[in-house]
Design a protein around this motif. Structure first.
Motif, PDB file in Angstrom:
ATOM      1  N   GLU A  17       0.936  -1.211   0.122  1.00  0.00           N
ATOM      2  CA  GLU A  17      -0.019   0.061  -0.128  1.00  0.00           C
ATOM      3  C   GLU A  17       0.902   1.473  -0.001  1.00  0.00           C
ATOM      4  O   GLU A  17       0.444   2.209  -0.700  1.00  0.00           O
ATOM      5  CB  GLU A  17      -1.055   0.018   1.258  1.00  0.00           C
ATOM      6  N   MET A  18       2.130   1.296   0.625  1.00  0.00           N
ATOM      7  CA  MET A  18       3.211   2.359   0.652  1.00  0.00           C
ATOM      8  C   MET A  18       3.456   2.542  -0.690  1.00  0.00           C
ATOM      9  O   MET A  18       3.490   3.791  -1.243  1.00  0.00           O
ATOM     10  CB  MET A  18       4.003   1.922   1.451  1.00  0.00           C
ATOM     11  N   LEU A  19       3.519   1.553  -1.443  1.00  0.00           N
ATOM     12  CA  LEU A  19       4.128   1.503  -2.836  1.00  0.00           C
ATOM     13  C   LEU A  19       3.164   2.308  -3.709  1.00  0.00           C
ATOM     14  O   LEU A  19       3.411   2.976  -4.589  1.00  0.00           O
ATOM     15  CB  LEU A  19       4.447   0.361  -3.404  1.00  0.00           C
ATOM     16  N   GLN A  20       2.059   1.833  -3.448  1.00  0.00           N
ATOM     17  CA  GLN A  20       0.935   2.409  -4.231  1.00  0.00           C
ATOM     18  C   GLN A  20       0.662   4.001  -3.824  1.00  0.00           C
ATOM     19  O   GLN A  20       0.649   4.725  -5.095  1.00  0.00           O
ATOM     20  CB  GLN A  20      -0.644   1.829  -3.859  1.00  0.00           C
ATOM     21  N   THR A  21       1.025   4.529  -2.892  1.00  0.00           N
ATOM     22  CA  THR A  21       0.820   6.014  -2.423  1.00  0.00           C
ATOM     23  C   THR A  21       2.019   6.517  -3.238  1.00  0.00           C
ATOM     24  O   THR A  21       1.798   7.635  -3.836  1.00  0.00           O
ATOM     25  CB  THR A  21       0.749   6.259  -1.306  1.00  0.00           C
ATOM     26  N   LEU A  22       3.166   5.918  -2.859  1.00  0.00           N
ATOM     27  CA  LEU A  22       4.284   6.524  -3.645  1.00  0.00           C
ATOM     28  C   LEU A  22       4.448   6.546  -5.115  1.00  0.00           C
ATOM     29  O   LEU A  22       4.598   7.611  -5.800  1.00  0.00           O
ATOM     30  CB  LEU A  22       5.487   5.523  -3.398  1.00  0.00           C
ATOM     31  N   PHE A  23       3.808   5.562  -5.936  1.00  0.00           N
ATOM     32  CA  PHE A  23       3.501   5.536  -7.350  1.00  0.00           C
ATOM     33  C   PHE A  23       2.528   6.493  -7.702  1.00  0.00           C
ATOM     34  O   PHE A  23       2.609   7.365  -8.759  1.00  0.00           O
ATOM     35  CB  PHE A  23       3.085   4.247  -7.959  1.00  0.00           C
ATOM     36  N   GLY A  24       1.626   6.883  -7.029  1.00  0.00           N
ATOM     37  CA  GLY A  24       0.681   8.013  -7.309  1.00  0.00           C
ATOM     38  C   GLY A  24       1.299   9.244  -7.066  1.00  0.00           C
ATOM     39  O   GLY A  24       0.943  10.423  -8.000  1.00  0.00           O
ATOM     40  N   GLU A  25       2.086   9.507  -6.134  1.00  0.00           N
ATOM     41  CA  GLU A  25       2.716  10.744  -6.030  1.00  0.00           C
ATOM     42  C   GLU A  25       3.840  11.000  -6.847  1.00  0.00           C
ATOM     43  O   GLU A  25       4.112  12.056  -7.763  1.00  0.00           O
ATOM     44  CB  GLU A  25       3.444  11.041  -4.606  1.00  0.00           C
ATOM     45  N   ARG A  26       4.814   9.924  -7.207  1.00  0.00           N
ATOM     46  CA  ARG A  26       5.880  10.357  -8.224  1.00  0.00           C
ATOM     47  C   ARG A  26       5.857   9.948  -9.512  1.00  0.00           C
ATOM     48  O   ARG A  26       6.587  10.595 -10.359  1.00  0.00           O
ATOM     49  CB  ARG A  26       7.256   9.441  -7.408  1.00  0.00           C
ATOM     50  N   LEU A  27       4.890   8.959 -10.022  1.00  0.00           N
ATOM     51  CA  LEU A  27       4.830   8.523 -11.284  1.00  0.00           C
ATOM     52  C   LEU A  27       3.441   8.929 -11.704  1.00  0.00           C
ATOM     53  O   LEU A  27       3.008   8.654 -12.865  1.00  0.00           O
ATOM     54  CB  LEU A  27       4.902   7.166 -11.625  1.00  0.00           C
ATOM     55  N   LYS A  28       2.502   9.731 -11.033  1.00  0.00           N
ATOM     56  CA  LYS A  28       1.216  10.104 -11.273  1.00  0.00           C
ATOM     57  C   LYS A  28       0.427   8.910 -12.025  1.00  0.00           C
ATOM     58  O   LYS A  28      -0.582   8.845 -12.671  1.00  0.00           O
ATOM     59  CB  LYS A  28       1.200  11.000 -12.422  1.00  0.00           C
ATOM     60  N   LEU A  29       0.655   7.627 -11.111  1.00  0.00           N
ATOM     61  CA  LEU A  29      -0.076   6.480 -11.714  1.00  0.00           C
ATOM     62  C   LEU A  29      -1.546   6.501 -11.285  1.00  0.00           C
ATOM     63  O   LEU A  29      -1.883   6.684 -10.154  1.00  0.00           O
ATOM     64  CB  LEU A  29       0.512   5.405 -11.112  1.00  0.00           C
ATOM     65  N   ARG A  30      -2.411   6.182 -12.363  1.00  0.00           N
ATOM     66  CA  ARG A  30      -3.770   5.832 -12.154  1.00  0.00           C
ATOM     67  C   ARG A  30      -4.208   4.910 -12.897  1.00  0.00           C
ATOM     68  O   ARG A  30      -3.919   4.628 -14.096  1.00  0.00           O
ATOM     69  CB  ARG A  30      -4.336   7.408 -12.735  1.00  0.00           C
TER      70      ARG A  30
ATOM     71  N   THR B 152      -9.398 -11.136 -13.312  1.00  0.00           N
ATOM     72  CA  THR B 152      -9.455  -9.848 -12.917  1.00  0.00           C
ATOM     73  C   THR B 152      -8.186  -8.986 -13.374  1.00  0.00           C
ATOM     74  O   THR B 152      -6.962  -9.605 -13.231  1.00  0.00           O
ATOM     75  CB  THR B 152      -9.457  -9.652 -11.214  1.00  0.00           C
ATOM     76  N   MET B 153      -8.320  -7.833 -13.918  1.00  0.00           N
ATOM     77  CA  MET B 153      -7.078  -7.194 -14.407  1.00  0.00           C
ATOM     78  C   MET B 153      -6.866  -5.635 -13.958  1.00  0.00           C
ATOM     79  O   MET B 153      -8.003  -5.105 -13.540  1.00  0.00           O
ATOM     80  CB  MET B 153      -7.371  -7.079 -15.921  1.00  0.00           C
ATOM     81  N   LEU B 154      -5.873  -5.125 -13.912  1.00  0.00           N
ATOM     82  CA  LEU B 154      -5.693  -3.657 -13.548  1.00  0.00           C
ATOM     83  C   LEU B 154      -5.024  -3.089 -14.860  1.00  0.00           C
ATOM     84  O   LEU B 154      -4.021  -3.498 -15.378  1.00  0.00           O
ATOM     85  CB  LEU B 154      -4.671  -3.384 -12.411  1.00  0.00           C
ATOM     86  N   PHE B 155      -5.987  -2.003 -15.190  1.00  0.00           N
ATOM     87  CA  PHE B 155      -5.530  -1.163 -16.528  1.00  0.00           C
ATOM     88  C   PHE B 155      -4.902   0.126 -15.979  1.00  0.00           C
ATOM     89  O   PHE B 155      -5.691   0.934 -15.433  1.00  0.00           O
ATOM     90  CB  PHE B 155      -6.832  -1.094 -17.289  1.00  0.00           C
ATOM     91  N   ILE B 156      -3.844   0.502 -16.363  1.00  0.00           N
ATOM     92  CA  ILE B 156      -3.130   1.445 -16.234  1.00  0.00           C
ATOM     93  C   ILE B 156      -3.658   2.616 -17.275  1.00  0.00           C
ATOM     94  O   ILE B 156      -3.614   2.603 -18.245  1.00  0.00           O
ATOM     95  CB  ILE B 156      -1.717   1.515 -16.301  1.00  0.00           C
ATOM     96  N   ASP B 157      -4.397   3.593 -16.528  1.00  0.00           N
ATOM     97  CA  ASP B 157      -4.892   4.890 -17.292  1.00  0.00           C
ATOM     98  C   ASP B 157      -3.941   5.761 -17.598  1.00  0.00           C
ATOM     99  O   ASP B 157      -3.825   6.337 -18.633  1.00  0.00           O
ATOM    100  CB  ASP B 157      -6.220   5.237 -16.461  1.00  0.00           C
ATOM    101  N   HIS B 158      -3.159   5.893 -16.662  1.00  0.00           N
ATOM    102  CA  HIS B 158      -1.926   7.174 -16.904  1.00  0.00           C
ATOM    103  C   HIS B 158      -0.717   6.679 -15.946  1.00  0.00           C
ATOM    104  O   HIS B 158      -0.939   6.201 -14.817  1.00  0.00           O
ATOM    105  CB  HIS B 158      -2.547   8.436 -16.450  1.00  0.00           C
ATOM    106  N   VAL B 159       0.317   7.036 -16.383  1.00  0.00           N
ATOM    107  CA  VAL B 159       1.720   6.792 -15.469  1.00  0.00           C
ATOM    108  C   VAL B 159       2.610   7.520 -16.262  1.00  0.00           C
ATOM    109  O   VAL B 159       2.823   7.719 -17.606  1.00  0.00           O
ATOM    110  CB  VAL B 159       1.914   5.446 -15.650  1.00  0.00           C
ATOM    111  N   GLU B 160       3.632   8.272 -15.717  1.00  0.00           N
ATOM    112  CA  GLU B 160       4.703   8.966 -16.127  1.00  0.00           C
ATOM    113  C   GLU B 160       6.073   8.057 -16.158  1.00  0.00           C
ATOM    114  O   GLU B 160       6.328   7.073 -15.356  1.00  0.00           O
ATOM    115  CB  GLU B 160       5.066  10.299 -15.364  1.00  0.00           C
TER     116      GLU B 160
END
Length: 257
Positions: free
Chosen positions: A108-121, A243-251
């Motif tokens: 979960e910490m990695l999830q937060t980190l990717f949202g902040e640093r890579l703008k992952l959605r 069940t899949m995770l689809f990346i909508d946006h990532v830097e």
């Protein structure tokens, strides 16, 4: 007076709720692109794949974003869909865990980190995928169950694996994900060297192809289909909903640390 006390209670309750709802996060973290792969750097520490997690810190070196996202959301790599570069671009992450934090919260910490640093959605959905189902073959499984007194030093080639882990290992040597459909419980002693050889060859080929490098001469490695048959299993080609995770946006480049 009662109204004032009630108002103060509501403010305190709201503040507590916000704290409870706060996303798990590392105390501090560095996210950088890994040193580019070159023939000259083969064998150097910068090219090594490292994952190390303890109560104080978490280290992920030379890891693809695909593998990191799969770890962060607790899914298999084949359940993550996104731009092709996430399979090849590698990152180095050095992070400090908050004092008293559980290592179980690192994903979960990695999830937060990717949202902040890579703008992952990303979003979740279902998709039918071509897979191989690992099923029990004619004559039944020939792998030995892990004994209660198992000694890991007695046979370094025999590694205790659940059937789900066994299926994941096999996926590296074939052209589609392997899904456990054996319904076997517990751990079995698996001869991993053939699987690791196939995995290493596949990984080497992917790295060289992604970087436009000439692939060195190599043998084709073990035939996974013959391998699983030899141990009493079968790889059955199927199409299954996953069940899949689809990346909508990532830097592709992280923001400054």
């Amino acid at each position: 007076m009662h109204r004032l006390a009630a108002a103060m209670f509501l403010l305190l309750f709201a503040g507590s709720a916000q704290l409870c709802a706060a996303e798990p996060a590392f105390e501090v973290a560095s996210v950088k692109l890994s040193v580019p792969f070159t023939m000259e750097r083969i064998g150097s520490p910068q090219q090594n794949w490292v994952i190390s997690i303890d109560p104080a810190r978490a280290t992920f070196r030379n890891c693809t974003l695909l593998s990191l996202v799969a770890r962060a959301w607790r899914v298999k790599e084949y359940q993550v869909s996104g731009p092709e570069w996430i399979r090849d671009q590698r990152f180095d992450i050095f992070a400090k865990l908050p004092e008293g934090a559980s290592t179980d919260a690192v994903p979960e910490m990695l999830q937060t980190l990717f949202g902040e640093r890579l703008k992952l959605r990303l979003h979740q959905d279902r998709k039918v995928l071509p897979v191989y189902a690992l099923v029990i073959g004619q004559g039944g499984p020939k792998l030995s169950p892990k004994p209660a007194d198992f000694n890991p030093w007695s046979d370094k080639n025999a590694v205790p694996r659940t059937m789900d882990q066994f299926a994941t290992d096999l996926s590296a040597g074939v052209d589609r994900p392997v899904i456990d459909q054996t319904h076997l419980e517990g751990e079995y002693l698996v001869p991993v060297m053939e699987i690791l050889k196939a995995s290493a060859l596949q990984g080497m080929v992917r790295i060289f192809e992604a970087r436009g490098l000439t692939i060195p001469p190599h043998d084709e490695g073990p035939d996974m289909f013959a391998f699983v048959q030899r141990w009493g299993f079968k790889l059955d080609a199927r199409r299954l909903p996953m069940t899949m995770l689809f990346i909508d946006h990532v830097e592709s480049t992280p923001t400054e640390n």
